[in-house]
Design a protein around this motif. Structure first.
Motif, PDB file in Angstrom:
ATOM      1  N   PRO A 111       8.243 -20.897  -2.874  1.00 36.55           N
ATOM      2  CA  PRO A 111       8.471 -22.406  -2.964  1.00 36.55           C
ATOM      3  C   PRO A 111       6.962 -23.205  -3.197  1.00 36.55           C
ATOM      4  CG  PRO A 111       9.901 -21.976  -1.156  1.00 36.55           C
ATOM      5  CD  PRO A 111       9.134 -20.595  -1.813  1.00 36.55           C
ATOM      6  N   ILE A 112       7.040 -24.129  -4.111  1.00 36.84           N
ATOM      7  CA  ILE A 112       5.677 -24.840  -4.111  1.00 36.84           C
ATOM      8  C   ILE A 112       6.102 -26.291  -3.677  1.00 36.84           C
ATOM      9  CG2 ILE A 112       4.647 -23.535  -6.078  1.00 36.84           C
ATOM     10  CD1 ILE A 112       5.929 -25.460  -8.083  1.00 36.84           C
ATOM     11  N   SER A 115       4.065 -32.242  -5.389  1.00 36.09           N
ATOM     12  CA  SER A 115       3.179 -33.345  -5.026  1.00 36.09           C
ATOM     13  C   SER A 115       1.759 -32.791  -4.763  1.00 36.09           C
ATOM     14  CB  SER A 115       3.348 -34.270  -3.740  1.00 36.09           C
ATOM     15  OG  SER A 115       3.561 -33.327  -2.702  1.00 36.09           O
ATOM     16  N   VAL A 116       1.565 -31.789  -4.158  1.00 36.45           N
ATOM     17  CA  VAL A 116       0.200 -31.051  -3.793  1.00 36.45           C
ATOM     18  C   VAL A 116      -0.339 -30.513  -5.318  1.00 36.45           C
ATOM     19  CG1 VAL A 116      -1.148 -29.276  -2.640  1.00 36.45           C
ATOM     20  CG2 VAL A 116       1.004 -30.351  -1.433  1.00 36.45           C
ATOM     21  N   LEU A 117       0.445 -29.764  -5.870  1.00 38.69           N
ATOM     22  CA  LEU A 117      -0.147 -29.354  -7.211  1.00 38.69           C
ATOM     23  C   LEU A 117      -0.484 -30.599  -8.468  1.00 38.69           C
ATOM     24  CD1 LEU A 117       2.295 -26.252  -8.206  1.00 38.69           C
ATOM     25  CD2 LEU A 117       0.081 -26.429  -6.650  1.00 38.69           C
ATOM     26  N   GLY A 123       0.673 -30.521 -14.452  1.00 38.43           N
ATOM     27  CA  GLY A 123       1.414 -31.494 -15.356  1.00 38.43           C
ATOM     28  C   GLY A 123       2.859 -31.279 -15.515  1.00 38.43           C
ATOM     29  N   HIS A 124       3.497 -30.411 -14.832  1.00 41.28           N
ATOM     30  CA  HIS A 124       4.786 -30.037 -14.876  1.00 41.28           C
ATOM     31  C   HIS A 124       5.599 -30.388 -13.973  1.00 41.28           C
ATOM     32  CE1 HIS A 124       2.394 -27.244 -17.480  1.00 41.28           C
ATOM     33  NE2 HIS A 124       3.710 -26.994 -18.208  1.00 41.28           N
ATOM     34  N   PRO A 125       6.904 -30.655 -14.295  1.00 45.06           N
ATOM     35  CA  PRO A 125       7.836 -31.221 -13.031  1.00 45.06           C
ATOM     36  C   PRO A 125       8.005 -30.125 -12.123  1.00 45.06           C
ATOM     37  CG  PRO A 125       8.773 -31.839 -15.244  1.00 45.06           C
ATOM     38  CD  PRO A 125       7.453 -30.983 -15.598  1.00 45.06           C
ATOM     39  N   GLY A 126       8.034 -28.904 -12.328  1.00 44.98           N
ATOM     40  CA  GLY A 126       8.322 -27.760 -11.269  1.00 44.98           C
ATOM     41  C   GLY A 126       8.151 -26.512 -12.121  1.00 44.98           C
ATOM     42  N   HIS A 127       8.654 -25.505 -11.311  1.00 50.95           N
ATOM     43  CA  HIS A 127       8.520 -24.190 -11.629  1.00 50.95           C
ATOM     44  C   HIS A 127       9.334 -23.912 -13.006  1.00 50.95           C
ATOM     45  CE1 HIS A 127       7.703 -22.246  -7.648  1.00 50.95           C
ATOM     46  NE2 HIS A 127       6.793 -21.706  -8.561  1.00 50.95           N
ATOM     47  N   THR A 128      10.306 -24.546 -13.086  1.00 51.77           N
ATOM     48  CA  THR A 128      11.217 -24.276 -14.325  1.00 51.77           C
ATOM     49  C   THR A 128      10.617 -24.565 -15.621  1.00 51.77           C
ATOM     50  OG1 THR A 128      13.399 -24.559 -12.934  1.00 51.77           O
ATOM     51  CG2 THR A 128      13.705 -24.806 -15.391  1.00 51.77           C
ATOM     52  N   GLU A 129      10.166 -25.710 -15.692  1.00 52.39           N
ATOM     53  CA  GLU A 129       9.442 -26.231 -16.907  1.00 52.39           C
ATOM     54  C   GLU A 129       8.115 -25.512 -16.902  1.00 52.39           C
ATOM     55  OE1 GLU A 129      12.077 -29.384 -15.030  1.00 52.39           O
ATOM     56  OE2 GLU A 129      10.497 -28.107 -14.228  1.00 52.39           O
ATOM     57  N   ILE A 162      19.234 -32.066 -13.640  1.00 58.13           N
ATOM     58  CA  ILE A 162      18.923 -31.387 -12.693  1.00 58.13           C
ATOM     59  C   ILE A 162      17.903 -32.466 -11.564  1.00 58.13           C
ATOM     60  CG2 ILE A 162      16.977 -29.601 -11.751  1.00 58.13           C
ATOM     61  CD1 ILE A 162      16.916 -28.310 -14.490  1.00 58.13           C
ATOM     62  N   HIS A 163      16.703 -32.703 -11.762  1.00 56.90           N
ATOM     63  CA  HIS A 163      16.207 -33.566 -10.663  1.00 56.90           C
ATOM     64  C   HIS A 163      16.147 -35.032 -11.397  1.00 56.90           C
ATOM     65  CE1 HIS A 163      14.795 -29.689  -9.118  1.00 56.90           C
ATOM     66  NE2 HIS A 163      15.554 -30.012  -8.324  1.00 56.90           N
ATOM     67  N   LYS A 164      17.080 -35.797 -11.547  1.00 61.44           N
ATOM     68  CA  LYS A 164      17.239 -37.177 -11.879  1.00 61.44           C
ATOM     69  C   LYS A 164      17.915 -37.759 -11.082  1.00 61.44           C
ATOM     70  CE  LYS A 164      17.112 -36.045 -17.060  1.00 61.44           C
ATOM     71  NZ  LYS A 164      17.794 -36.577 -18.253  1.00 61.44           N
ATOM     72  N   PRO A 165      17.398 -39.397 -10.769  1.00 62.38           N
ATOM     73  CA  PRO A 165      18.339 -40.004 -10.137  1.00 62.38           C
ATOM     74  C   PRO A 165      19.734 -40.080 -10.599  1.00 62.38           C
ATOM     75  CG  PRO A 165      16.242 -41.200 -10.697  1.00 62.38           C
ATOM     76  CD  PRO A 165      16.072 -39.656 -11.541  1.00 62.38           C
ATOM     77  N   LEU A 166      20.689 -40.376  -9.909  1.00 66.09           N
ATOM     78  CA  LEU A 166      21.991 -40.481 -10.548  1.00 66.09           C
ATOM     79  C   LEU A 166      22.362 -41.234 -11.378  1.00 66.09           C
ATOM     80  CD1 LEU A 166      24.785 -38.904 -10.068  1.00 66.09           C
ATOM     81  CD2 LEU A 166      25.217 -40.558  -8.022  1.00 66.09           C
ATOM     82  N   ARG A 167      21.904 -42.298 -11.595  1.00 59.62           N
ATOM     83  CA  ARG A 167      22.160 -43.254 -12.828  1.00 59.62           C
ATOM     84  C   ARG A 167      21.611 -42.999 -14.176  1.00 59.62           C
ATOM     85  NH1 ARG A 167      21.097 -48.705 -11.776  1.00 59.62           N
ATOM     86  NH2 ARG A 167      21.119 -48.364  -9.565  1.00 59.62           N
TER      87      ARG A 167
END
Length: 327
Positions: A111-112, A115-117, A123-129, A162-167
């Motif tokens: 896990p990363i 916010s720290v990175l 510049g990436h949203p997370g590991h997947t991207e 994936i990691h989006k607000p529900l709306r």
């Protein structure tokens, strides 16, 4: 013996170092063999620095193999420091590079803390991207992802958003996106999970799957047309199904993976069924990538209570997927 699994350091102030050490203790006698890319100081006296991935198998029974990725400053459990972000990022890049080169059979990412990175310019949203970008120029012998799947002993779910607000997840829902996730999932189940004729179940969005348009029209206008077109192309896919009735034991026996339309629709049933052994799998990449299905847990880092179950499951699944791909 197959190639070892490459495990990344993750945030050094999180639980990654201690669960990696615990995973080695659990697997050192029977495998699968893995090595970690990180600062050797994080893993105590049982770590042994290696110079190449090929050395991991030789030392694994006696020591945790570590390819060094030095920290800028000592890590303090529970207190992340952006100065160590370059080591965390480098660990991911090297793990991917070694897997692309054929020195490892797959990548397991600890896990990363995004916010720290980001403080360090990541510049990436997370590991997947990030992993998808690192492998974007490589050919893929199936539909290209990335698509996020969560896999546990009792359930597999692939996510349309994936990691989006529900709306935002609802607003971005399209038949093309559903079809893409279905195609990637279908091919991954055959290639990586050894399922010759995958059966899929597509969740509806609204209560009762819209109840004929009385509780929302997304099923009528988007989801059912997508499912009908996929069935016409030969995919074995049921749905859209009422989400509240597709995760009990009898329903799960009818499919190999569920296609869920937003994050919590898939993760709530998966974690309710088996909280500790869920694995995050990125489908549609030219390499194998898995990760434990939890975060850095800064609040318990260094206390000795973190469980390594999900990391162990992720390592085992990565090795299994690698074998099926012949690496």
């Amino acid at each position: 013996m197959g190639r070892p699994v490459a495990v990344t350091q993750g945030d050094p102030a999180g639980i990654g170092p201690e669960i990696t050490h615990a995973a080695w203790r659990a697997l050192k006698d029977g495998g699968p063999v893995f090595f970690v890319i990180g600062d050797p100081s994080l893993y105590g006296g049982t770590a042994r620095e290696i110079k190449a991935a090929a050395e991991a198998s030789r030392v694994f029974a006696d020591a945790l193999p570590v390819l060094s990725s030095p920290l800028a400053v000592p890590a303090v459990p529970g207190r992340p420091d952006a100065r160590n972000a370059p080591s965390t990022i480098s660990s991911i890049e090297r793990a991917v590079g070694l897997t692309v080169a054929g020195d490892a059979c797959g990548v397991v990412t600890n896990p990363i803390a995004k916010s720290v990175l980001r403080e360090a310019g990541f510049g990436h949203p997370g590991h997947t991207e990030f992993v998808a970008d690192l492998t974007a120029d490589l050919p893929v012998d199936s539909a290209r992802g990335p698509v996020m799947m969560l896999a546990g002993p009792s359930l597999r779910v692939a996510l349309v958003s994936i990691h989006k607000p529900l709306r935002d997840a609802i607003a971005s829902l399209t038949a093309d996106r559903i079809a893409h996730v279905v195609r990637v999932t279908f091919e991954a189940l055959k290639r990586d999970f050894g399922i010759d004729a995958p059966r899929l179940a597509l969740a509806g969005l609204n209560p009762h799957a819209g109840e004929g348009g009385h509780i929302g029209r997304e099923e009528i206008e988007i989801i059912t047309p997508a499912a009908d077109a996929l069935r016409a192309d030969g995919f074995d896919i049921a749905g859209p199904l009422p989400p509240d009735a597709m995760f009990h034991a009898e329903a799960r026996a009818g499919y190999d993976a569920a296609i869920c339309l937003y994050h919590d629709q898939g993760l709530i049933p998966l974690k309710a069924l088996d909280f500790w052994n869920g694995v995050n799998v990125t489908l549609g990449l030219p390499i194998v990538r898995t990760s434990p299905d939890h975060g850095t847990a800064f609040d318990i880092a260094g206390t000795g209570v973190a469980r390594a179950d999900s990391l162990i499951a992720a390592i085992r699944l990565a090795a299994e997927m690698g074998r099926r791909r012949g690496v």
